[in-house]
Design a protein around this motif. Sequence first.
Motif, mmCIF file in Angstrom:
data_model
loop_
_atom_site.group_PDB
_atom_site.id
_atom_site.type_symbol
_atom_site.label_atom_id
_atom_site.label_comp_id
_atom_site.label_asym_id
_atom_site.label_seq_id
_atom_site.Cartn_x
_atom_site.Cartn_y
_atom_site.Cartn_z
ATOM 1 N N ASP A 54 0.987 -0.978 -0.459
ATOM 2 C CA ASP A 54 -0.147 0.039 -0.022
ATOM 3 C C ASP A 54 0.731 1.472 -0.004
ATOM 4 O OD1 ASP A 54 -2.503 1.030 -0.374
ATOM 5 O OD2 ASP A 54 -3.141 1.193 1.566
ATOM 6 N N ASP A 55 2.052 1.195 -0.510
ATOM 7 C CA ASP A 55 2.917 2.098 -0.432
ATOM 8 C C ASP A 55 2.344 2.811 -2.430
ATOM 9 O OD1 ASP A 55 3.677 1.523 1.576
ATOM 10 O OD2 ASP A 55 5.745 0.679 0.775
ATOM 11 N N ARG A 84 -0.847 4.402 -4.483
ATOM 12 C CA ARG A 84 -2.005 5.083 -4.327
ATOM 13 C C ARG A 84 -1.994 4.562 -5.693
ATOM 14 N NH1 ARG A 84 -2.408 11.359 -3.398
ATOM 15 N NH2 ARG A 84 -1.627 10.927 -1.493
ATOM 16 N N GLN A 85 -3.816 3.096 -5.656
ATOM 17 C CA GLN A 85 -4.506 3.298 -6.117
ATOM 18 C C GLN A 85 -4.753 3.069 -7.628
ATOM 19 O OE1 GLN A 85 -7.661 0.611 -4.443
ATOM 20 N NE2 GLN A 85 -8.751 0.684 -6.092
ATOM 21 N N ILE A 88 -4.905 -6.758 -5.587
ATOM 22 C CA ILE A 88 -4.803 -5.968 -4.374
ATOM 23 C C ILE A 88 -5.110 -6.175 -3.011
ATOM 24 C CG2 ILE A 88 -4.820 -3.281 -4.259
ATOM 25 C CD1 ILE A 88 -5.053 -3.249 -6.561
ATOM 26 N N SER A 89 -6.524 -6.472 -3.309
ATOM 27 C CA SER A 89 -7.571 -6.605 -1.830
ATOM 28 C C SER A 89 -7.472 -7.842 -0.923
ATOM 29 C CB SER A 89 -8.495 -6.599 -2.158
ATOM 30 O OG SER A 89 -9.198 -7.723 -2.818
ATOM 31 N N LYS A 128 -4.055 -6.355 0.672
ATOM 32 C CA LYS A 128 -3.321 -5.977 1.278
ATOM 33 C C LYS A 128 -4.550 -6.484 2.691
ATOM 34 C CE LYS A 128 -3.898 -1.514 -0.658
ATOM 35 N NZ LYS A 128 -5.157 -0.355 -1.441
#
Length: 209
Positions: free
Chosen positions: A182-183, A185-186, A197-198, A201
């Motif tokens: 999460d460094d 931005r999406q 991604i999810s 995280k």
Amino acid sequence: LNLADKKRVQEVLGTLLYYARAIDSTMLPAIGSISTQQANPTKKTMEAVTQILNYCASNPNATVRYQKSDMVLHADSDASYLSAPKGRSRAAGYFYLSDKPTNPNKAPSETEPPPTHNGAVTVTSKILREVLSSAAEAELAALFYNGKEACPFRTTLEELGHKQPPTPIVTDNLTAKGIANDDIRQKRSKAIDMRFISSQKDAAEISSH
């Protein structure tokens, strides 16, 4: 090929896949490629199977060496973008037991002393079913699938009494590492499959480096 030859191809590939993941991982890419043809094998498939059997006969003494460690699971993750037929990519993972990371916020290789790079407990190599849009997405997918692969090993080690910190998984792609941690931005990675991604995280048991 007739039904008997088809069954022979499938039996050989099944046996060699088990052997390659446990002992001789050099065969995994070839086995993965041939496995995509086993549903409808041809004479060319049989020739490829014969060739890999000849490789086994020529290299019969593959070994894995293990050293004493803290029994903490580590993994190296990698991917190759668009390296398989039909626009597919490949993912690979090398899982081994080593020492507890002295600094969980750093990659294992950046700590002093670095953890021992032990013999593999398993090695994975697969063709990704998704058609991916970039090398970074392929590397992120590899992190995702290797994270899933790590979970049953973590559970087994915990049941055996070896408490596990977040499993460090090392990637050589800074973009994939940034998205996983999460460094990045999406909004800068809208084209990347949201499942990767999810899942990264939410995986508190995995640490990406």
